[in-house]
Motif scaffolding. Structure first.
Motif, PDB file in Angstrom:
ATOM      1  N   TYR A  40      -2.225 -11.119  34.020  1.00  0.00           N
ATOM      2  CA  TYR A  40      -2.214  -9.685  33.750  1.00  0.00           C
ATOM      3  C   TYR A  40      -2.592  -9.395  32.304  1.00  0.00           C
ATOM      4  CZ  TYR A  40       0.674 -10.051  37.934  1.00  0.00           C
ATOM      5  OH  TYR A  40       1.130 -10.351  39.179  1.00  0.00           O
ATOM      6  N   ALA A  41      -3.203  -8.233  32.115  1.00  0.00           N
ATOM      7  CA  ALA A  41      -3.417  -7.710  30.769  1.00  0.00           C
ATOM      8  C   ALA A  41      -2.135  -6.991  30.350  1.00  0.00           C
ATOM      9  CB  ALA A  41      -4.604  -6.751  30.759  1.00  0.00           C
ATOM     10  N   PHE A  42      -2.082  -6.579  29.098  1.00  0.00           N
ATOM     11  CA  PHE A  42      -0.889  -5.913  28.577  1.00  0.00           C
ATOM     12  C   PHE A  42      -1.256  -4.552  27.998  1.00  0.00           C
ATOM     13  CE2 PHE A  42      -0.224 -10.459  28.362  1.00  0.00           C
ATOM     14  CZ  PHE A  42       0.998 -10.602  28.997  1.00  0.00           C
ATOM     15  N   LYS A  43      -0.403  -3.546  28.258  1.00  0.00           N
ATOM     16  CA  LYS A  43      -0.608  -2.217  27.673  1.00  0.00           C
ATOM     17  C   LYS A  43      -0.419  -2.287  26.166  1.00  0.00           C
ATOM     18  CE  LYS A  43       1.333  -0.059  31.715  1.00  0.00           C
ATOM     19  NZ  LYS A  43       2.578   0.485  32.229  1.00  0.00           N
ATOM     20  N   GLU A  44       0.613  -3.020  25.765  1.00  0.00           N
ATOM     21  CA  GLU A  44       0.921  -3.174  24.345  1.00  0.00           C
ATOM     22  C   GLU A  44       1.176  -4.646  24.059  1.00  0.00           C
ATOM     23  OE1 GLU A  44       4.064  -0.621  22.938  1.00  0.00           O
ATOM     24  OE2 GLU A  44       3.527   0.896  24.434  1.00  0.00           O
ATOM     25  N   TRP A  45       0.633  -5.123  22.961  1.00  0.00           N
ATOM     26  CA  TRP A  45       0.853  -6.514  22.586  1.00  0.00           C
ATOM     27  C   TRP A  45       2.048  -6.589  21.643  1.00  0.00           C
ATOM     28  CZ3 TRP A  45      -1.058 -10.967  24.353  1.00  0.00           C
ATOM     29  CH2 TRP A  45      -0.734 -12.129  23.647  1.00  0.00           C
ATOM     30  N   HIS A  46       2.896  -7.519  21.886  1.00  0.00           N
ATOM     31  CA  HIS A  46       4.006  -7.807  20.981  1.00  0.00           C
ATOM     32  C   HIS A  46       4.033  -9.312  20.806  1.00  0.00           C
ATOM     33  CE1 HIS A  46       7.994  -8.030  19.210  1.00  0.00           C
ATOM     34  NE2 HIS A  46       7.902  -6.724  19.004  1.00  0.00           N
ATOM     35  N   ASP A  47       4.304  -9.773  19.604  1.00  0.00           N
ATOM     36  CA  ASP A  47       4.301 -11.212  19.346  1.00  0.00           C
ATOM     37  C   ASP A  47       5.360 -11.967  20.134  1.00  0.00           C
ATOM     38  OD1 ASP A  47       2.112 -11.103  17.694  1.00  0.00           O
ATOM     39  OD2 ASP A  47       3.299 -10.878  15.862  1.00  0.00           O
ATOM     40  N   GLU A  48       6.419 -11.292  20.517  1.00  0.00           N
ATOM     41  CA  GLU A  48       7.450 -11.940  21.329  1.00  0.00           C
ATOM     42  C   GLU A  48       7.152 -11.708  22.811  1.00  0.00           C
ATOM     43  OE1 GLU A  48      11.551 -11.452  20.226  1.00  0.00           O
ATOM     44  OE2 GLU A  48      10.957 -10.904  18.178  1.00  0.00           O
ATOM     45  N   ALA A  49       6.969 -12.809  23.535  1.00  0.00           N
ATOM     46  CA  ALA A  49       6.609 -12.728  24.954  1.00  0.00           C
ATOM     47  C   ALA A  49       7.660 -11.996  25.776  1.00  0.00           C
ATOM     48  CB  ALA A  49       6.381 -14.128  25.521  1.00  0.00           C
ATOM     49  N   VAL A  50       8.928 -12.127  25.403  1.00  0.00           N
ATOM     50  CA  VAL A  50      10.009 -11.469  26.144  1.00  0.00           C
ATOM     51  C   VAL A  50       9.826  -9.954  26.125  1.00  0.00           C
ATOM     52  CG1 VAL A  50      12.511 -11.097  26.193  1.00  0.00           C
ATOM     53  CG2 VAL A  50      11.601 -13.358  25.671  1.00  0.00           C
ATOM     54  N   ILE A  51       9.380  -9.424  25.011  1.00  0.00           N
ATOM     55  CA  ILE A  51       9.145  -7.987  24.889  1.00  0.00           C
ATOM     56  C   ILE A  51       7.798  -7.614  25.520  1.00  0.00           C
ATOM     57  CG2 ILE A  51       8.808  -6.081  23.256  1.00  0.00           C
ATOM     58  CD1 ILE A  51      10.715  -7.642  21.345  1.00  0.00           C
ATOM     59  N   ARG A  52       6.786  -8.434  25.268  1.00  0.00           N
ATOM     60  CA  ARG A  52       5.421  -8.160  25.749  1.00  0.00           C
ATOM     61  C   ARG A  52       5.355  -8.069  27.275  1.00  0.00           C
ATOM     62  NH1 ARG A  52       3.010 -12.022  23.211  1.00  0.00           N
ATOM     63  NH2 ARG A  52       3.162 -13.579  24.831  1.00  0.00           N
ATOM     64  N   LYS A  53       6.105  -8.912  27.975  1.00  0.00           N
ATOM     65  CA  LYS A  53       5.991  -8.965  29.438  1.00  0.00           C
ATOM     66  C   LYS A  53       6.328  -7.631  30.094  1.00  0.00           C
ATOM     67  CE  LYS A  53      10.554 -10.796  30.563  1.00  0.00           C
ATOM     68  NZ  LYS A  53      11.265 -11.922  31.165  1.00  0.00           N
ATOM     69  N   HIS A  54       7.087  -6.778  29.419  1.00  0.00           N
ATOM     70  CA  HIS A  54       7.447  -5.475  29.981  1.00  0.00           C
ATOM     71  C   HIS A  54       6.270  -4.495  29.972  1.00  0.00           C
ATOM     72  CE1 HIS A  54      11.571  -6.635  30.507  1.00  0.00           C
ATOM     73  NE2 HIS A  54      11.619  -7.044  29.251  1.00  0.00           N
ATOM     74  N   SER A  55       5.193  -4.843  29.281  1.00  0.00           N
ATOM     75  CA  SER A  55       4.034  -3.957  29.268  1.00  0.00           C
ATOM     76  C   SER A  55       2.865  -4.532  30.067  1.00  0.00           C
ATOM     77  CB  SER A  55       3.590  -3.669  27.827  1.00  0.00           C
ATOM     78  OG  SER A  55       2.936  -4.785  27.268  1.00  0.00           O
ATOM     79  N   ALA A  56       3.146  -5.535  30.903  1.00  0.00           N
ATOM     80  CA  ALA A  56       2.088  -6.132  31.730  1.00  0.00           C
ATOM     81  C   ALA A  56       1.540  -5.102  32.711  1.00  0.00           C
ATOM     82  CB  ALA A  56       2.624  -7.339  32.494  1.00  0.00           C
ATOM     83  N   ILE A  57       0.236  -5.111  32.883  1.00  0.00           N
ATOM     84  CA  ILE A  57      -0.423  -4.228  33.852  1.00  0.00           C
ATOM     85  C   ILE A  57      -0.508  -5.004  35.158  1.00  0.00           C
ATOM     86  CG2 ILE A  57      -2.522  -2.951  34.418  1.00  0.00           C
ATOM     87  CD1 ILE A  57      -3.058  -2.904  31.315  1.00  0.00           C
ATOM     88  N   ILE A  58       0.374  -4.684  36.099  1.00  0.00           N
ATOM     89  CA  ILE A  58       0.435  -5.400  37.375  1.00  0.00           C
ATOM     90  C   ILE A  58      -0.607  -4.782  38.303  1.00  0.00           C
ATOM     91  CG2 ILE A  58       1.928  -6.149  39.278  1.00  0.00           C
ATOM     92  CD1 ILE A  58       2.917  -7.057  36.492  1.00  0.00           C
ATOM     93  N   ASP A  59      -1.730  -5.470  38.472  1.00  0.00           N
ATOM     94  CA  ASP A  59      -2.830  -4.925  39.266  1.00  0.00           C
ATOM     95  C   ASP A  59      -3.322  -5.880  40.349  1.00  0.00           C
ATOM     96  OD1 ASP A  59      -3.958  -6.780  37.593  1.00  0.00           O
ATOM     97  OD2 ASP A  59      -5.541  -5.477  36.833  1.00  0.00           O
TER      98      ASP A  59
END
Length: 151
Positions: free
Chosen positions: A76-95
């Motif tokens: 998945y791509a991400f709406k917002e990038w965050h250096d911490e994967a734990v935070i970043r995964k919440h912005s994954a574009i599930i397509d």
């Protein structure tokens, strides 16, 4: 989020080496032109991950640096990038849906693929009076149960 997706073994196509532009075009299509994504590389001591890629060309450059061996791009791509994967995964574009059926033992992988095909083929939906009828099958038990849901 599991890093999977493009397993980068696209350097050879039909016995002929693919060109840089052909590979970049394949990456762009596979990633649906959605960026950023996570790049990872399997190393002897584990995975190196959390590298941000913002384009198919950048993905190509990272992959070629590692000779296209054990390189991965996030599903998945991400709406917002965050250096911490734990935070970043919440912005994954599930397509899309991903079925990860690989296993060290190919017999087990094949059995899991057969189970998935059975489940998908038994799930038959028919529209009738605004209701959907189907069968649910558990991958673990293999038992089917009829379900009925109003729409």
């Amino acid at each position: 989020m599991k890093t999977a997706g493009i397993v980068m073994n696209v350097g050879v196509s039909g016995g002929m080496k693919a060109s840089r532009d052909e590979i970049i075009t394949q990456f762009e299509a596979h990633c649906k032109s959605r960026w950023p994504r996570e790049f990872a590389k399997k190393l002897k001591r584990g995975f190196h991950r959390n590298d941000r890629v913002d384009s198919a060309e950048e993905l190509y450059n990272k992959a070629i640096f590692f000779d296209f061996e054990d390189c991965y791009c996030s599903v998945y791509a991400f709406k917002e990038w965050h250096d911490e994967a734990v935070i970043r995964k919440h912005s994954a574009i599930i397509d899309c849906l991903v079925f990860d059926l690989d296993h060290v033992d190919p017999v087990i992988a094949f059995k899991e693929a057969k189970k998935l095909i059975i489940v998908l083929s038994k799930t038959i939906y028919t529209k009738n009076n605004n209701q959907i009828y189907g069968q649910k099958t558990s991958l673990r038990s293999g038992e089917a149960s009829t379900t009925r849901r109003a729409r």
